[in-house]
Write a protein that holds these residues in place. Structure first.
Motif, PDB file in Angstrom:
ATOM      1  N   GLY A  88      -6.440   5.880  11.897  1.00  0.00           N
ATOM      2  CA  GLY A  88      -6.129   6.831  12.972  1.00  0.00           C
ATOM      3  C   GLY A  88      -7.266   7.096  13.939  1.00  0.00           C
ATOM      4  N   TYR A  89      -8.439   6.495  13.674  1.00  0.00           N
ATOM      5  CA  TYR A  89      -9.603   6.782  14.526  1.00  0.00           C
ATOM      6  C   TYR A  89      -9.387   6.359  15.983  1.00  0.00           C
ATOM      7  N   HIS A  90      -8.938   5.127  16.161  1.00  0.00           N
ATOM      8  CA  HIS A  90      -8.771   4.606  17.521  1.00  0.00           C
ATOM      9  C   HIS A  90      -7.752   5.466  18.292  1.00  0.00           C
ATOM     10  N   ALA A  91      -6.670   5.849  17.601  1.00  0.00           N
ATOM     11  CA  ALA A  91      -5.642   6.689  18.239  1.00  0.00           C
ATOM     12  C   ALA A  91      -6.228   8.042  18.649  1.00  0.00           C
ATOM     13  N   VAL A 107       2.332   2.665  15.528  1.00  0.00           N
ATOM     14  CA  VAL A 107       3.135   2.007  14.488  1.00  0.00           C
ATOM     15  C   VAL A 107       2.195   1.333  13.490  1.00  0.00           C
ATOM     16  N   GLU A 108       2.383   1.631  12.205  1.00  0.00           N
ATOM     17  CA  GLU A 108       1.550   1.051  11.144  1.00  0.00           C
ATOM     18  C   GLU A 108       2.447   0.393  10.100  1.00  0.00           C
ATOM     19  N   TYR A 109       2.067  -0.812   9.691  1.00  0.00           N
ATOM     20  CA  TYR A 109       2.858  -1.592   8.746  1.00  0.00           C
ATOM     21  C   TYR A 109       2.746  -1.070   7.308  1.00  0.00           C
ATOM     22  N   GLU A 112       0.940   3.448   2.960  1.00  0.00           N
ATOM     23  CA  GLU A 112      -0.125   4.363   2.513  1.00  0.00           C
ATOM     24  C   GLU A 112      -1.107   4.660   3.637  1.00  0.00           C
ATOM     25  N   LEU A 113      -1.382   3.641   4.466  1.00  0.00           N
ATOM     26  CA  LEU A 113      -2.305   3.878   5.580  1.00  0.00           C
ATOM     27  C   LEU A 113      -1.671   4.847   6.580  1.00  0.00           C
ATOM     28  N   ALA A 114      -0.380   4.661   6.843  1.00  0.00           N
ATOM     29  CA  ALA A 114       0.312   5.542   7.802  1.00  0.00           C
ATOM     30  C   ALA A 114       0.306   6.983   7.287  1.00  0.00           C
ATOM     31  N   ASP A 135       7.158  -2.472  11.787  1.00  0.00           N
ATOM     32  CA  ASP A 135       6.526  -3.699  12.247  1.00  0.00           C
ATOM     33  C   ASP A 135       6.244  -3.557  13.740  1.00  0.00           C
ATOM     34  N   GLY A 136       4.980  -3.519  14.043  1.00  0.00           N
ATOM     35  CA  GLY A 136       4.568  -3.297  15.432  1.00  0.00           C
ATOM     36  C   GLY A 136       5.027  -4.381  16.387  1.00  0.00           C
ATOM     37  N   ARG A 137       5.430  -5.528  15.849  1.00  0.00           N
ATOM     38  CA  ARG A 137       5.913  -6.580  16.754  1.00  0.00           C
ATOM     39  C   ARG A 137       7.172  -6.139  17.489  1.00  0.00           C
ATOM     40  N   LEU A 151      -3.083  -3.263  20.850  1.00  0.00           N
ATOM     41  CA  LEU A 151      -2.931  -3.761  19.473  1.00  0.00           C
ATOM     42  C   LEU A 151      -4.296  -3.745  18.806  1.00  0.00           C
ATOM     43  N   THR A 152      -4.331  -3.303  17.556  1.00  0.00           N
ATOM     44  CA  THR A 152      -5.591  -3.324  16.814  1.00  0.00           C
ATOM     45  C   THR A 152      -5.547  -4.396  15.731  1.00  0.00           C
ATOM     46  N   CYS A 153      -4.531  -5.267  15.788  1.00  0.00           N
ATOM     47  CA  CYS A 153      -4.444  -6.432  14.907  1.00  0.00           C
ATOM     48  C   CYS A 153      -4.078  -7.598  15.828  1.00  0.00           C
ATOM     49  N   PRO A 207      -5.426 -10.161  11.243  1.00  0.00           N
ATOM     50  CA  PRO A 207      -4.198 -10.697  11.833  1.00  0.00           C
ATOM     51  C   PRO A 207      -3.038  -9.711  11.716  1.00  0.00           C
ATOM     52  N   MET A 208      -2.110  -9.802  12.621  1.00  0.00           N
ATOM     53  CA  MET A 208      -0.908  -9.002  12.562  1.00  0.00           C
ATOM     54  C   MET A 208      -0.062  -9.478  11.395  1.00  0.00           C
ATOM     55  N   VAL A 209       0.373  -8.581  10.545  1.00  0.00           N
ATOM     56  CA  VAL A 209       1.223  -8.964   9.422  1.00  0.00           C
ATOM     57  C   VAL A 209       2.544  -9.487   9.977  1.00  0.00           C
TER      58      VAL A 209
HETATM   59  N1  SAH Z   1      -7.030   1.190  14.950  1.00  0.00           N
HETATM   60  C1  SAH Z   1      -7.288   1.260  13.552  1.00  0.00           C
HETATM   61  C2  SAH Z   1      -7.788  -0.053  12.992  1.00  0.00           C
HETATM   62  C3  SAH Z   1      -6.684  -0.762  12.428  1.00  0.00           C
HETATM   63  S1  SAH Z   1      -6.956  -2.267  11.556  1.00  0.00           S
HETATM   64  C4  SAH Z   1      -8.255   2.347  13.196  1.00  0.00           C
HETATM   65  O1  SAH Z   1      -8.813   3.005  14.085  1.00  0.00           O
HETATM   66  O2  SAH Z   1      -8.443   2.547  12.008  1.00  0.00           O
HETATM   67  C5  SAH Z   1      -5.398  -3.031  11.941  1.00  0.00           C
HETATM   68  C6  SAH Z   1      -4.196  -2.299  11.438  1.00  0.00           C
HETATM   69  O3  SAH Z   1      -3.059  -3.013  11.868  1.00  0.00           O
HETATM   70  C7  SAH Z   1      -4.122  -2.222   9.922  1.00  0.00           C
HETATM   71  O4  SAH Z   1      -3.976  -0.891   9.540  1.00  0.00           O
HETATM   72  C8  SAH Z   1      -2.884  -3.047   9.588  1.00  0.00           C
HETATM   73  O5  SAH Z   1      -2.190  -2.572   8.455  1.00  0.00           O
HETATM   74  C9  SAH Z   1      -2.066  -2.914  10.854  1.00  0.00           C
HETATM   75  N2  SAH Z   1      -1.058  -3.952  11.068  1.00  0.00           N
HETATM   76  C10 SAH Z   1      -1.148  -5.277  10.792  1.00  0.00           C
HETATM   77  N3  SAH Z   1      -0.016  -5.915  11.149  1.00  0.00           N
HETATM   78  C11 SAH Z   1       0.821  -4.966  11.661  1.00  0.00           C
HETATM   79  C12 SAH Z   1       2.151  -5.014  12.187  1.00  0.00           C
HETATM   80  N4  SAH Z   1       2.863  -6.145  12.253  1.00  0.00           N
HETATM   81  N5  SAH Z   1       2.698  -3.844  12.611  1.00  0.00           N
HETATM   82  C13 SAH Z   1       1.985  -2.678  12.530  1.00  0.00           C
HETATM   83  N6  SAH Z   1       0.735  -2.593  12.039  1.00  0.00           N
HETATM   84  C14 SAH Z   1       0.152  -3.715  11.604  1.00  0.00           C
END
Ligand code: SAH
Length: 213
Positions: A88-91, A107-109, A112-114, A135-137, A151-153, A207-209
């Motif tokens: 959540g830091y970047h957000a 959106v988080e895949y 537990e992280l969400a 799925d962020g896609r 996108l952060t992935c 990578p994006m899951v």
């Molecule tokens: N911006 C985040 C860093 C995230 S690391 C921060 O400040 O902490 C990348 C994130 O993308 C991971 O949490 C990973 O689970 C998520 N991710 C990977 N593929 C994804 C997808 N298809 N949809 C949504 N989130 C995804």
């Protein structure tokens, strides 16, 4: 060193290294990064390096968060889509740039992280950030159109169409594109036909899951 002093020093280092808006540096200076990384010491939390956040994921280094926050070029009241909430830091940094009425939809895949990010953002008062598991896609169509998205992935084959479709004309989309070892940061400005595209150098993101490796 106190968190405030450590953060001030980080901001000074970023100011020398990066050509970004002062508002972005102020945002980095406001968000308590040490609250986002579970076992980080103050020194690690405010070093300009990525930090592990569990589930094999990392928060990007502060200079990368600052650069991306600058490139999405947001202003008060904007509505922003984030793919990959992580901790959540970047957000939180982006939320600092949106004034009272702006919103980040993230959106988080990984469930537990969400869940952890949602709790942490609530506790720290970031009410403007909304998190959902998915799925962020596919983006987050309910709140479209967005003024900006990032996108952060890394998206292996380019920014997914759903994300571009959910961004308004003139909106900015920033993210890493490519496969491991060959990723670059791209910035698109959405246009009715064909998007303007800039390249911002080689990067390393998870990578994006769901994408083919
Ligand atoms: N911006 C985040 C860093 C995230 S690391 C921060 O400040 O902490 C990348 C994130 O993308 C991971 O949490 C990973 O689970 C998520 N991710 C990977 N593929 C994804 C997808 N298809 N949809 C949504 N989130 C995804």
């Amino acid at each position: 060193m106190s968190p405030d002093d450590a953060r001030d020093r980080l901001v000074e280092r970023l100011r020398k290294r990066l050509d970004v808006d002062e508002a972005v540096l102020a945002a980095i200076g406001s968000v308590p990064r040490h609250e986002f990384a579970s076992d980080a010491t103050m020194e690690r939390a405010y070093a300009d390096r990525p930090l592990p956040i569990g589930a094999d994921q990392t928060i990007s280094a502060p200079h990368m968060v600052a650069l991306m926050a600058d490139l999405i070029d947001v202003s008060d009241g904007d509505r922003v889509l984030e793919i990959g909430t992580g901790c959540g830091y970047h957000a939180a940094v982006v939320a600092e740039l949106l004034g009272e009425s702006g919103t980040v939809y993230s959106v988080e895949y990984v469930d537990e992280l969400a869940a952890a990010a949602r709790d942490r953002l609530d506790r720290l008062g970031y009410d403007a950030v909304h998190v959902r598991v998915g799925d962020g896609r596919d983006g987050w169509s309910e709140h479209a159109p967005y003024d900006a998205a990032y996108l952060t992935c890394a998206a292996a084959d380019g920014i997914p169409d759903a994300i571009l479709d959910q961004t308004r004309v003139g909106g900015r989309v920033v993210g890493p594109v490519g496969r491991r070892g060959r990723q670059e940061l791209v910035r698109l400005v959405v246009q009715p036909d064909g998007h303007e595209r800039e390249r911002h150098g080689g990067v390393r993101f998870v990578p994006m899951v769901g994408d083919q490796e």
